[in-house]
Design a protein around this motif. Structure first.
Motif, PDB file in Angstrom:
ATOM      1  N   CYS A 381       0.839  -1.201   0.000  1.00  0.00           N
ATOM      2  CA  CYS A 381       0.000   0.000   0.000  1.00  0.00           C
ATOM      3  C   CYS A 381       0.875   1.252   0.000  1.00  0.00           C
ATOM      4  O   CYS A 381       0.637   2.195  -0.778  1.00  0.00           O
ATOM      5  N   TYR A 382       1.891   1.274   0.871  1.00  0.00           N
ATOM      6  CA  TYR A 382       2.855   2.383   0.841  1.00  0.00           C
ATOM      7  C   TYR A 382       3.395   2.577  -0.584  1.00  0.00           C
ATOM      8  O   TYR A 382       3.470   3.691  -1.096  1.00  0.00           O
ATOM      9  N   LEU A 383       3.807   1.464  -1.182  1.00  0.00           N
ATOM     10  CA  LEU A 383       4.499   1.537  -2.474  1.00  0.00           C
ATOM     11  C   LEU A 383       3.575   2.041  -3.577  1.00  0.00           C
ATOM     12  O   LEU A 383       3.994   2.834  -4.424  1.00  0.00           O
ATOM     13  N   GLY A 384       2.326   1.588  -3.580  1.00  0.00           N
ATOM     14  CA  GLY A 384       1.400   2.048  -4.608  1.00  0.00           C
ATOM     15  C   GLY A 384       1.227   3.558  -4.576  1.00  0.00           C
ATOM     16  O   GLY A 384       1.315   4.238  -5.608  1.00  0.00           O
ATOM     17  N   HIS A 385       0.988   4.108  -3.389  1.00  0.00           N
ATOM     18  CA  HIS A 385       0.843   5.558  -3.254  1.00  0.00           C
ATOM     19  C   HIS A 385       2.130   6.289  -3.640  1.00  0.00           C
ATOM     20  O   HIS A 385       2.098   7.348  -4.267  1.00  0.00           O
ATOM     21  N   THR A 386       3.258   5.698  -3.266  1.00  0.00           N
ATOM     22  CA  THR A 386       4.526   6.377  -3.481  1.00  0.00           C
ATOM     23  C   THR A 386       4.970   6.324  -4.936  1.00  0.00           C
ATOM     24  O   THR A 386       5.545   7.294  -5.457  1.00  0.00           O
ATOM     25  N   LEU A 387       4.724   5.217  -5.620  1.00  0.00           N
ATOM     26  CA  LEU A 387       5.097   5.144  -7.037  1.00  0.00           C
ATOM     27  C   LEU A 387       4.327   6.173  -7.859  1.00  0.00           C
ATOM     28  O   LEU A 387       4.860   6.721  -8.832  1.00  0.00           O
ATOM     29  N   ALA A 388       3.088   6.456  -7.473  1.00  0.00           N
ATOM     30  CA  ALA A 388       2.337   7.513  -8.168  1.00  0.00           C
ATOM     31  C   ALA A 388       3.018   8.857  -7.967  1.00  0.00           C
ATOM     32  O   ALA A 388       3.071   9.690  -8.889  1.00  0.00           O
ATOM     33  N   TYR A 389       3.562   9.090  -6.781  1.00  0.00           N
ATOM     34  CA  TYR A 389       4.320  10.324  -6.486  1.00  0.00           C
ATOM     35  C   TYR A 389       5.607  10.369  -7.300  1.00  0.00           C
ATOM     36  O   TYR A 389       5.928  11.384  -7.942  1.00  0.00           O
TER      37      TYR A 389
END
Length: 458
Positions: A381-389
């Motif tokens: 979940c962290y990674l999904g949000h962060t990859l969009a950033y």
């Protein structure tokens, strides 16, 4: 969620960290009502500039929010692009940045680190004439002709390959202990020994490429954990040019190139994919990142995303080394797993090393333990949000995921959750890039062979 009077809507939150506020979501919510234009530029080596035009609220009621937003923006630009001079055209923001980027200030770590890396005193400059973006990407890598040496300097072993016209004719891996040795001659002799061993398997040496963790500018070692114990005076004298000296002392005037191992991993990814615009993320001891742009060039950016903020929650996890909160190093490496495991009810023996603690959770995951599954779902979940950033900042076409955190069933679940978050909350990003894992071709290319391809022959 609401912080600084700003409401942030998040559908997918990590089950073990429900207070996580994705940086991209926070920024978008902040900018909805921000109307006062502000420009920030960061200058790094050779006059290269990274400029951002944005907005703040500019009111006394929103002053804390404005400062927090700009603080996170400058932090992101410094660790993504690098720089020792920050230009700003707003007097209040200038005064704030000057108060934190100084000795004893809240960003003293960044202030000192960037000054050392770029060998210039760190400055915050007020000006109405903000310079525009200027990049000088370096065409590097993908050169396979001739007799080449690729050297991969790891923290526990060193690898070297002899490559003739793209075919590896010799490869060797040797255990060494660079991080605990204070004598730079130990490192120098180890590098030279590896180079000579590879050279003995070729009729000549046409070029040498080096891959190593750390920050390298113009082939010089500005910061690297390999030389952690070397005293500062010896570092200046013996380490900054250590790879250049080792190559030229051994082979004379041959083409060479030294690059961060994250960038070389991304380069190996482009070689295996037969395409460019790749962001490589290795989740291991830390979050190591590299980037090869759409033209197949290494940008010269720092890409030290371990210290880029990904969690906008002011009460986010603290990184003990940099003294800052919410940075990627606490979310996308073995420390992230080990921080979340106790929240899931997994007891970890504090006498174990971080790598050994990780293995405890990995073993439970392989056995189908639901507690371990919650850990990997949360990181996904962290990674999904962060990859969009990251995607908003880089515009990459592929993300190559590596490292021990990605291994086994845990890595599979992490990847599945990451893709779900992207599909649900950032469909434009999900459609814009592809998540990839190392395949057999990538493993054949290898880090040291990709390093061998770095320098271009005359």
């Amino acid at each position: 969620m609401e912080r600084f009077g700003i409401s942030v809507q998040v559908k997918n939150t990590p089950v073990l960290d429900p207070e996580f506020i994705p940086m991209l979501k926070f920024n978008r919510a902040f900018l909805q009502d921000a109307k006062k234009p502000v420009s920030i530029a960061v200058e790094r080596a050779d006059g290269q500039i990274a400029t951002t035009h944005t907005f703040i609220h500019g009111t006394s009621e929103m002053a804390d929010a404005d400062r927090y937003y700009i603080d996170r923006l400058v932090k992101t630009e410094l660790w993504m692009k690098g720089g020792y001079k920050v230009y700003v055209n707003d007097k209040d923001i200038y005064d704030y940045l000057r108060s934190v980027y100084c000795e004893g200030g809240a960003r003293a770590f960044d202030w000192e680190f960037m000054g050392d890396v770029f060998e210039n005193p760190f400055e915050v400059v007020y000006t109405e004439d903000i310079p525009e973006t200027l990049d000088k990407p370096v065409p590097m890598g993908g050169h396979l002709e001739g007799c080449r040496i690729g050297f991969d300097a790891g923290g526990s072993d060193r690898k070297v390959s002899a490559v003739i016209d793209g075919e590896t004719v010799f490869s060797e891996e040797v255990v060494w202990l660079p991080k605990i040795n204070p004598d730079p001659e130990y490192h120098y002799e180890g590098i030279v020994s590896a180079l000579k061993t590879a050279a003995a398997h070729m009729p000549r040496v046409d070029a040498v490429g080096v891959s190593s963790a750390g920050i390298y500018i113009n082939n010089r070692t500005m910061k690297a954990s390999l030389f952690l114990k070397v005293p500062k005076d010896l570092y200046e004298e013996k380490v900054k040019d250590i790879f250049i000296r080792a190559i030229t002392d051994t082979f004379g005037d041959v083409p060479y190139a030294v690059a961060n191992d994250g960038d070389v991993s991304a380069l190996a990814g482009t070689m295996s994919l037969n395409d460019n615009n790749v962001l490589g993320i290795a989740m291991g001891t830390s979050e190591a990142v590299g980037y090869v742009d759409e033209n197949g060039q290494i940008t010269g950016w720092l890409n030290e995303l371990a210290f880029v903020p990904v969690d906008a929650n002011p009460d986010a996890m603290l990184d003990e080394w940099s003294g800052d909160i919410g940075c990627g190093v606490k979310y996308f490496c073995q420390d992230g797993v080990n921080k979340l495991a106790p929240r899931a009810g997994i007891e970890l023996d504090e006498s174990l090393s971080p790598a050994e603690k990780l293995k405890v959770t990995q073993k439970l995951m392989e056995e189908g333990d639901e507690r371990a599954a919650k850990v990997y779902e949360s990181i996904g979940c962290y990674l999904g949000h962060t990859l969009a950033y990251y995607y908003e900042k880089y515009g990459f076409r592929y993300v190559l995921l590596l490292g021990r955190v990605m291994s086994g069933k845990g890595g599979d679940l992490l990847l599945e959750k990451c893709q779900q978050v992207l599909n649900d909350e950032y469909p434009e990003a999900a459609a814009g890039f592809k998540l990839t894992l190392p395949d057999e071709k990538f493993r054949r290319v290898g880090q040291s062979m990709a390093a061998a391809s770095l320098p271009e022959m005359a």
